[in-house]
Structure formats: C-alpha cells, structure tokens
Design a protein around this motif. Structure first.
Motif, short mmCIF file in Angstrom:
data_model
loop_
_atom_site.label_atom_id
_atom_site.label_comp_id
_atom_site.label_asym_id
_atom_site.label_seq_id
_atom_site.Cartn_x
_atom_site.Cartn_y
_atom_site.Cartn_z
N HIS A 142 -1.83 10.23 -1.33
CA HIS A 142 -0.98 11.30 -1.87
C HIS A 142 -0.50 12.12 -0.58
CE1 HIS A 142 -4.33 10.67 -4.79
NE2 HIS A 142 -3.34 11.10 -5.75
N ALA A 143 0.62 11.33 0.06
CA ALA A 143 1.11 11.68 1.30
C ALA A 143 -0.10 12.44 2.20
CB ALA A 143 1.98 12.74 0.96
N SER A 144 -0.99 11.79 2.19
CA SER A 144 -2.27 12.30 3.02
C SER A 144 -2.21 11.57 4.47
CB SER A 144 -3.64 12.15 2.33
OG SER A 144 -3.35 12.66 0.92
N TYR A 145 -2.40 10.18 4.30
CA TYR A 145 -2.36 9.48 5.55
C TYR A 145 -0.93 8.69 5.74
CZ TYR A 145 -3.80 5.96 9.00
OH TYR A 145 -3.73 5.05 10.20
N PHE A 146 -0.59 7.91 4.77
CA PHE A 146 0.90 7.56 4.62
C PHE A 146 1.52 8.47 4.57
CE2 PHE A 146 -2.13 4.08 3.11
CZ PHE A 146 -1.95 3.40 4.32
N GLY A 147 2.99 8.58 5.18
CA GLY A 147 3.93 9.40 4.97
C GLY A 147 5.17 8.49 4.33
N MET A 148 6.50 8.83 4.67
CA MET A 148 7.35 7.77 4.15
C MET A 148 7.79 6.89 5.32
SD MET A 148 7.96 8.17 0.98
CE MET A 148 9.48 7.15 0.95
N GLU A 149 7.22 7.20 6.50
CA GLU A 149 7.84 6.33 7.66
C GLU A 149 7.38 4.90 7.20
OE1 GLU A 149 6.23 7.70 11.53
OE2 GLU A 149 7.17 9.71 11.10
N ILE A 150 6.06 4.63 6.80
CA ILE A 150 5.61 3.39 6.26
C ILE A 150 4.98 3.37 5.14
CG2 ILE A 150 3.71 3.60 7.71
CD1 ILE A 150 3.91 0.33 8.28
N MET A 151 5.45 2.72 4.21
CA MET A 151 4.71 2.70 2.58
C MET A 151 4.50 1.50 1.96
SD MET A 151 4.18 4.84 -0.13
CE MET A 151 5.13 6.38 -0.32
N ASP A 165 -7.15 15.62 6.39
CA ASP A 165 -6.99 17.16 6.04
C ASP A 165 -5.47 16.90 5.23
OD1 ASP A 165 -5.99 19.64 6.01
OD2 ASP A 165 -6.44 19.82 8.13
N GLU A 166 -5.77 17.30 4.06
CA GLU A 166 -4.58 17.27 2.94
C GLU A 166 -3.92 18.60 2.90
OE1 GLU A 166 -5.45 15.27 -0.92
OE2 GLU A 166 -7.31 14.66 0.15
N GLY A 167 -4.27 19.43 3.85
CA GLY A 167 -3.69 20.73 3.75
C GLY A 167 -4.49 21.94 3.89
N VAL A 222 -7.10 0.93 10.88
CA VAL A 222 -7.43 2.34 10.67
C VAL A 222 -7.10 3.09 9.67
CG1 VAL A 222 -6.96 4.52 12.02
CG2 VAL A 222 -7.19 2.33 13.43
N LEU A 247 -5.18 -2.67 7.29
CA LEU A 247 -5.56 -1.44 7.96
C LEU A 247 -6.86 -1.65 8.74
CD1 LEU A 247 -4.57 0.62 5.02
CD2 LEU A 247 -3.21 0.37 6.57
#
Ligand SMILES: [Fe+3]
Ligand SMILES: [Fe+3]
Lengths: 132, 283, 283, 132
Positions: B59-68, B83-85, B120, B118
C-alpha cells in the motif's frame, strides 16, 4: 485489449487511480512516500511550505496538501495509500481522514460504519443519481 | 514432495494491526471481530504450514510509483517490516523460504508468468496483519513466508483469469518441489470497502457473501467478473479481492470449507475470512 | 491510428558506444563495422518513426539484483543515461512517449502480460548504442522512445514463445492507439558472444545467420528454440537474441528484408543488424 | 514447469547466472553496483580491503575481488555485468578483463577475436570434451 479509462467515470464519488493518474500525480505521490521516514515527517510538519517546495508539484497539488483537501489531492493524481502518509504523519487514522471526503463529520461517519456502512443503493452509478 | 494443504483468506485492515499492537482486541468495538478468528488460531496450531505463500498488496509502503510490478515474489532470507508513516508495527520480521521461493519463481516464469524477482523487500500491513490474526503476538512467526505482491492499487490490475491461472500454476510448482513441505496459500485484502471520495464507507455484505460462495463453488465463473464490478459493488478498494482468486486457484477444483466468518465494520472495511482445504482425493 | 512501420534489429556492444564517443569510427578496426550501418543511417532519415519502442536489457546498470523484472516498460517523459562504471556516455538523454507508453502498458497488462511499470528509469548502452548506430551523434535524438527492458541476464529468462507473443500483443496495442503515429520496434542485443569463463570469445557466425533467416521466415518455429541452445551455440550472452523475437512478433506474419549486415568482431561480439518491414497488405 | 538448473552444467567453461546463483552472489553483486558512483570507485580503489568490509560478502568473494580472480567471482555467484563495474573502475575494457578468464593472454585473445572468434567446435559440451 484497449484500455478503457473512461469506464470509471460513471462511479459516483469515486476516483479510480489509473496508470494515467499515476503519471499526473507522480511528484505528489513521491512527496508522500518521503514521509515514510520519521525525520522527513518532522521536517514536513515543522515547515510544510518549504518541504513541499523541494518537490516538483503543481501549485494546485501543494495547495491541496497545505489545506488537507484530500479530494483535491485525488483529483490531481494522488492515491489514498500514498496520501495516508500525510495524515499518518499527524497521527490521524484512516477513518478520521477519509471521512473528510464525505458530506459527514467524523462522528456521523463512524455512526454510519457501525450501522453497517454506506449502502450501495443509490451509489452504483452517476446515471442512477442523475449526475451523469 | 511439497503439498498445498490449505488456503486462508482474510481482510488485512491496518486498524486491525493497530488494535492488536495496542492490546485493544478485547474492546467492545473489536471483540466481535477478533472472536471470529479464535477458531482459526487454534486450528492453525495443529495445521501449521512450513511455508505460507502470502498473496498481498503493498500500500505505497515499499513500492512507490517509480517501479510498480504486476506480480513480484520475495526470495530473500528475511523481510523487514515497513514504516507506513506511524513507525513500523512492533511485530517480528518475517522469515523467508529462499529454496522454495526460487524454485517457485523460476517455475512460474517458465510457465510464462512475467514475475518480478525481489531479493530485498519490506512488507506492510497487507502481509503482517494476516500473520497477526492467525498467530497473535508471538516472538517469532511460526511459519516461513513467501511474499507474493500483486498490484491492486493502479488500474490496470491483473485480470481475474490471470489471478486464477497464477494460483493453478503455483499449485503445480509447489507439487514439483522435491522437499517434503506443508505449504499454505493465503489470499488477503478486501472485502467491500472504499476509503476515498464522497462514496467512502461503502459496504456491501450480501455481495461479499456471494463472492465467498462463488470463490468456493465456482471460481471458474467468478474469474470473469470485471474489475469495474468489484469497484461498483464492493468499493474502489474492494478490487483487492482478486488476490483471493490466486489462493483459490492453488487449491484445485473442489474445496472443503473449514471456517467462514464475516464482520462489519473494522474501521472502513467489511471483514471476511475463510479457511479452505483441497477436497480429499481431488487432483 | 498508430502503425508499426518497421522493425530494426541490432547488437548493442558497449565498445561500439565507446568507439562512437571517442570518434574512432574511422579506425581500421571499426570502419568495416560502421560501414554496415551507413545504409541504415540514410534509410532512417526518410523513414524516421515518431516513436521507437526499444526492446533491450539492462546490464546491471539501473536494476541490480534487489528487484529484477521480467518485462518492464518506461512510461516517463524522459530517461537519463546511466553511469555504467566509466561515467555516463556523452549522449543526449532519451525523450519518452508517455501517452503511447501508458496506453501500451495498460493494453499489455489487460492482455495478461505481467509488466512492471516504470515512472523512473535510467537507460544503459543496451538502449543508447542502437540509437547511436542509427542516428550518429545528434544534439537530440530524432525520435521519442519507449524503453522495454527484458531480463536476459538471470535464468529463467522469458521463453521464446512468450517473447514472440509479447511482440504480437504490442502490434495489436499500437494499432488500437487513437493518434496517428509512425512506430518502429527495435530488438537489440546479441548476436553470438560469451564474455565470461574459459569459453569466452565464442562466436558462431553460421548459427547467427541461420537465426536471422529463421527470424525473417519462420519465427513461429524459432520461438521454440530452448535457451540452452542459444547458450550452447551462441554463447552465454547470445541468449539476448530472444529480444529480437519481440521485435519480430510486432511486424505481423510476413516481412520484407530492407537491409541485412553481419560483422565479426566488435570487441567480444558478433554484430548482426536487420531492417525489416511488414509485407504490404499483410494483416 | 519445473526449473532445470542442472542443464547448464554440461556447458564447458561457462557459468550460467541463475536465480539461485543470484541469491548466492547477492552481496558481491551489490558491492559491484555501488561502483556505479564515481565517489565509491575512488573510495574502493583507495582502500580496497576496508571498502569490501562494508559488505556482507564471504571471505572467498572478497579474496576473489582483491586478486581480480573473475572466474572465482563467477563461481561465487558473481555475474559478469555486475563484475564489469570492478574493471570499469580501473578503466579496463571487457576484452582486457574477459581474456583473464581464458587460457590466453590479452594479445592472443584479441588475435583470436580478429580471426573470427573462438569456434564452437569442441566447446559445445563437457561430454564432447570428456570433462563430464
Ligand atoms: Fe489492502
Ligand atoms: Fe547486451
């Protein structure tokens, strides 16, 4: 298969995050991702404007963040999982933040959820609601 | 030979993780929900897998939008908690199963699933909340885990057909692994929920229950349900349920229902939970 | 309607990039090789595409082993040039084609290709050397580019069938794009070469030429060639040639050969180059 | 389809980089990736041992890097595209580095390449070479 980005526009009160929206909101969502680090959360909350100016976001995107206008962030390419990093930085829950996008206050929203949530009746399509 | 012995489906609401972490599971609000998992927590004590393949979404926690990636599989020795925020959840890190995971990844790529591999990965509530629901608060998770991350956040998500086929391919691949292992597949996310826009808070319990029926009895029909229908009937985030199809595909043609539970609400979400086992003697 | 008007195949040897960057293309060693591209450089002046979909592989330049996609597509506005260890090549950055790229990515995912979507990507010699070979040393590349990165470095690579099917799906997707665009697909890498181990320096020109024949005339047969055969006959790095199958799949059933060239050696590699166009009137 | 990692063992003088090798060589290849930055290349060349000690590599892997034993790096999970960052840091070309894995010196290797490269005859299989 030809992608159909238009089909989602019939959903009332809903913004579907598409690959096109992802391009539009890229910098906004990158900013949000930066808030996964405690240090950045602190820097952001200490001086929001100058932290936002480190990102190549549009003026509308920045304004939406400053005013916590989550609907406007969605309209400008944000996705709620990314945006959650903003309200998490302030210690707010999903319910607290999400309810601001509805026409209810948080107590009303919580009461609706406890009563079984929002019924899909009347919320299936804009046509059904004469919004189309 | 490794074997898939059960499939588990469960919602993975972040607030459920917070309730566990803050020891609020006996609160009036939470108690009825956690009671639905009491059976499961004792069931898994006698049915614990060596490895759980956990199908979840980031949920936008490890992957951002750079690579999906559409499908990504974690082959590492271990996976840290994101760390989700709010700071990382105070739960153990997750132990991987690199031998089975590399076999599985390779087998699936050879079967023309275009996986991202993956070495990592940090995992978020999508994966850790189901572990907490099934295992409570141990010092160390009792099973090894292979994370299988699915893009359900950005349209186009993989099709229902693709998800069911992936499950079937996972079944074949596991059965070709030489070591004797007890393997479960967990499908997470859903059920109906929408956490954005004026329509936020949407819940559709009858639809959720019909989805469960179809998942059990006629996944071959269910796989053709368009994403738009999930979004319309079960909310924009209800589309997470396509991940349950991967789990179901891994169980073979017929299944037995061991446990079934529904609860509304947990935070913004309709909670659904199933334990299924492949029908005895079914290929 | 967008249309695929040609396919280009070419090796993408890093030393070729270095020869161009150091203005050594007239050296005795390099001259015969660059002469084989003279036709192509004038051909493309009158046949320049609006967008080139460049199928290439990253050589541990942008992707490491942390995350290794089978197929990844770049949808960004532009792509910077990687530092591969010698400093970045002194060539222009690469302009993307985001509208076509997002359409293409979405279409392929809906067709059950499990792509990884890249909003950020730096490109290496695998993509920039073909641009240099076709365009020389302009201040700005004359066409927009959609990078399509394929894992050819780590076994299991995608199968030949998968690559040919992906090419066919690219053709369908491009033809469904509403804007009038002239699109080419470039397949890069190969031909025979091995740059590791006691067998390094392997070249198999007859095999390379047969591969070209088959690519033109019977790709439907060629797609079943196992990866082991590429490695055995064309060297461990010869398996890059599966990327040419993606290009070929995008051209339809029958093609015309516009240009063909072979040269040995460039550094450790057998250089091969083709320009193909879909046969007139072929669906 | 069951993956066959054994099939490649019949190839003489060749190490195929598989997903399994990728796990084995992960730290070695990560170290190599770090050399994409000029600053790290300088730090590495200035003090190789202490730079290597920043990575969780095996003693064999470190030793192989220090002695530029590329074959040994391959044997320990390295992949040549990653390893190229080591010789690139020293300004060496692929031909210069690759030839060290053969039984030729660089001049002999270059002469072989100019003459059309290594013939596949006799190099197809270990069985053919009685190495199996
Ligand atoms: Fe979720
Ligand atoms: Fe290459």
């Amino acid at each position: 298969m030809k992608p159909d980005f238009e089909q989602f526009k019939d959903l009332p009160g809903t913004t579907i995050f598409t690959i096109e929206k992802g391009r539009e909101g890229f910098q906004l969502n990158e900013f949000c991702m930066s808030l996964r680090k405690e240090e950045n959360r602190r820097r952001f909350l200490a001086d929001e404007r100058s932290y936002l100016d480190e990102w190549e976001m549009s003026a509308d995107q920045k304004q939406a963040v400053l005013t916590r206008d989550f609907q406007k962030m969605l309209d400008n390419g944000g996705n709620v999982y990314f945006l959650s990093k903003i309200f998490a930085a302030e210690g707010l829950s999903y319910v607290q933040a999400v309810s601001t996008m509805t026409d209810m206050n948080v107590e009303q929203y919580q009461a609706m959820m406890l009563a079984g949530g929002r019924s899909v009746q009347g919320w299936r399509s804009k046509k059904e609601r004469d919004e189309a | 030979m490794a074997k898939i012995t059960a499939g588990i489906a469960t919602s993975h609401v972040p607030a459920v993780g917070a309730a566990i972490d803050m020891a609020r599971t006996d609160d009036d609000y939470w108690k009825p929900m956690f009671q639905g998992y009491e059976f499961s927590k004792s069931w898994i004590k006698t049915n614990n897998p060596d490895v759980a393949i956990i199908v979840y979404n980031d949920h936008a926690s490890y992957f951002g939008m750079e690579i999906m990636p559409t499908f990504a599989i974690g082959v590492a020795e271990s996976f840290e908690v994101c760390d989700e925020g709010y700071g990382p959840r105070p739960v153990p890190s997750v132990e991987g199963a690199p031998e089975l995971a590399t076999h599985l990844a390779a087998s699936l790529i050879l079967d023309d699933f275009d996986l991202t591999v993956l070495n990592v990965l940090e995992v978020d509530h999508g994966l850790t909340v189901p572990l907490s629901l099934m295992y409570g608060t141990p010092d160390k998770w009792p099973s090894k885990v292979i994370p299988l991350a699915v893009n359900v956040v950005m349209y186009p998500q993989p099709s229902g057909e693709r998800c069911l086929s992936l499950g079937k391919a996972i079944r074949r691949a596991v059965e070709e692994f030489d070591e004797d292992l007890n393997v479960q597949v967990w499908g997470t996310g859903g059920m109906s929920h929408q956490i954005q826009g004026a329509r936020a808070g949407l819940i559709n319990l009858p639809w959720d229950q019909k989805f469960m029926d179809d998942l059990i009895d006629q996944p071959e029909v269910l796989q053709y349900k368009p994403h738009l229908e999930y979004m319309r009937e079960a909310g924009s985030e209800g589309v997470e349920l396509i991940m349950w199809l991967i789990m179901r595909g891994a169980l073979g043609d017929k299944v037995d229902e061991v446990h079934r539970f529904n609860h509304v609400p947990a935070s913004n979400t309709s909670v659904g939970h199933l334990i299924l086992t492949p029908k005895e003697g079914d290929a």
